[in-house]
Design a protein around this motif. Structure first.
Motif, PDB file in Angstrom:
ATOM      1  N   LEU A   1       6.116  10.164   2.923  1.00  0.00           N
ATOM      2  CA  LEU A   1       5.291  10.357   2.188  1.00  0.00           C
ATOM      3  C   LEU A   1       5.002   8.691   2.313  1.00  0.00           C
ATOM      4  O   LEU A   1       5.510   7.663   1.850  1.00  0.00           O
ATOM      5  N   ILE A   2       4.025   8.423   2.971  1.00  0.00           N
ATOM      6  CA  ILE A   2       3.591   6.853   3.168  1.00  0.00           C
ATOM      7  C   ILE A   2       2.252   5.790   2.079  1.00  0.00           C
ATOM      8  O   ILE A   2       1.373   6.868   1.606  1.00  0.00           O
ATOM      9  N   GLU A   3       2.791   5.023   1.500  1.00  0.00           N
ATOM     10  CA  GLU A   3       2.025   4.474   0.469  1.00  0.00           C
ATOM     11  C   GLU A   3       1.665   3.266   0.713  1.00  0.00           C
ATOM     12  O   GLU A   3       1.788   2.491   1.706  1.00  0.00           O
ATOM     13  N   LYS A   4       0.407   2.714   0.295  1.00  0.00           N
ATOM     14  CA  LYS A   4      -0.207   1.714   0.480  1.00  0.00           C
ATOM     15  C   LYS A   4      -0.087   0.739  -0.677  1.00  0.00           C
ATOM     16  O   LYS A   4      -0.785   1.002  -2.008  1.00  0.00           O
ATOM     17  N   GLY A   5       0.759  -0.246  -0.053  1.00  0.00           N
ATOM     18  CA  GLY A   5       0.579  -1.857  -1.820  1.00  0.00           C
ATOM     19  C   GLY A   5      -0.949  -2.228  -2.348  1.00  0.00           C
ATOM     20  O   GLY A   5      -1.216  -2.382  -1.307  1.00  0.00           O
ATOM     21  N   TRP A   6      -0.998  -3.109  -2.868  1.00  0.00           N
ATOM     22  CA  TRP A   6      -2.061  -3.112  -3.269  1.00  0.00           C
ATOM     23  C   TRP A   6      -1.222  -4.853  -4.292  1.00  0.00           C
ATOM     24  O   TRP A   6      -0.033  -4.077  -4.693  1.00  0.00           O
ATOM     25  N   ILE A   7      -2.428  -6.060  -3.678  1.00  0.00           N
ATOM     26  CA  ILE A   7      -1.768  -6.493  -5.021  1.00  0.00           C
ATOM     27  C   ILE A   7      -2.836  -7.295  -5.389  1.00  0.00           C
ATOM     28  O   ILE A   7      -4.192  -7.399  -5.234  1.00  0.00           O
ATOM     29  N   TYR A   8      -3.210  -7.961  -6.922  1.00  0.00           N
ATOM     30  CA  TYR A   8      -4.437  -8.617  -7.261  1.00  0.00           C
ATOM     31  C   TYR A   8      -3.391  -9.957  -8.455  1.00  0.00           C
ATOM     32  O   TYR A   8      -3.312  -9.672  -9.688  1.00  0.00           O
ATOM     33  N   PRO A   9      -3.304 -11.120  -8.048  1.00  0.00           N
ATOM     34  CA  PRO A   9      -2.632 -12.481  -7.995  1.00  0.00           C
ATOM     35  C   PRO A   9      -3.120 -12.401  -9.413  1.00  0.00           C
ATOM     36  O   PRO A   9      -2.051 -12.898 -10.359  1.00  0.00           O
TER      37      PRO A   9
ATOM     38  N   GLY B   1       0.941  -2.788  -7.111  1.00  0.00           N
ATOM     39  CA  GLY B   1       2.226  -1.664  -6.904  1.00  0.00           C
ATOM     40  C   GLY B   1       1.374  -0.515  -5.443  1.00  0.00           C
ATOM     41  O   GLY B   1       1.256  -1.337  -4.785  1.00  0.00           O
ATOM     42  N   TYR B   2       1.882   0.299  -5.716  1.00  0.00           N
ATOM     43  CA  TYR B   2       1.110   1.308  -4.457  1.00  0.00           C
ATOM     44  C   TYR B   2       1.091   2.651  -4.541  1.00  0.00           C
ATOM     45  O   TYR B   2       0.547   3.022  -6.048  1.00  0.00           O
ATOM     46  N   ASP B   3      -0.443   3.021  -4.309  1.00  0.00           N
ATOM     47  CA  ASP B   3      -0.873   4.175  -4.361  1.00  0.00           C
ATOM     48  C   ASP B   3      -0.882   5.152  -2.458  1.00  0.00           C
ATOM     49  O   ASP B   3      -0.143   4.444  -1.242  1.00  0.00           O
ATOM     50  N   ILE B   4      -0.850   6.875  -2.607  1.00  0.00           N
ATOM     51  CA  ILE B   4      -0.530   7.552  -1.593  1.00  0.00           C
ATOM     52  C   ILE B   4      -1.612   7.086  -0.670  1.00  0.00           C
ATOM     53  O   ILE B   4      -2.949   6.851  -0.403  1.00  0.00           O
ATOM     54  N   HIS B   5      -1.298   7.072   0.447  1.00  0.00           N
ATOM     55  CA  HIS B   5      -2.322   6.531   1.343  1.00  0.00           C
ATOM     56  C   HIS B   5      -2.345   7.767   3.021  1.00  0.00           C
ATOM     57  O   HIS B   5      -3.256   8.019   2.800  1.00  0.00           O
ATOM     58  N   SER B   6      -0.764   8.769   2.773  1.00  0.00           N
ATOM     59  CA  SER B   6      -1.141   9.080   4.245  1.00  0.00           C
ATOM     60  C   SER B   6       0.419   9.971   4.102  1.00  0.00           C
ATOM     61  O   SER B   6       1.102   9.394   3.806  1.00  0.00           O
TER      62      SER B   6
END
Length: 74
Positions: A8-16, A24-29
């Motif tokens: 499972l590949i998860e895409k990271g996100w940031i809100y500084p 955090g991370y959300d599911i990507h593919s």
């Protein structure tokens, strides 16, 4: 019953600018190849504590932009 693995590949996100939960991370593919998952994640690099304060308080001072998790598929 035979079990196969998927990655499972998860895409990271940031809100500084957020005071908490700023990354955090959300599911990507997903893929069925561990090598493909590793190559994909490494190709995209990572953020450091300079990009987001929350990353700066982790022991590694980095957060991968994509990460993978090994999952047993039933």
């Amino acid at each position: 019953m035979e079990s196969n693995k998927i990655y499972l590949i998860e895409k990271g996100w940031i809100y500084p600018s957020l005071s908490q939960n700023a990354s955090g991370y959300d599911i990507h593919s997903y893929t069925t190849s561990k090598e493909e998952a590793i190559e994909f994640c490494e190709k995209h690099g990572y953020w450091t504590g300079r990009d987001c304060w929350e990353i700066s308080i982790t022991p590694e001072d980095k957060m991968w932009k994509y990460r993978y998790r090994e999952i047993n598929e039933l």
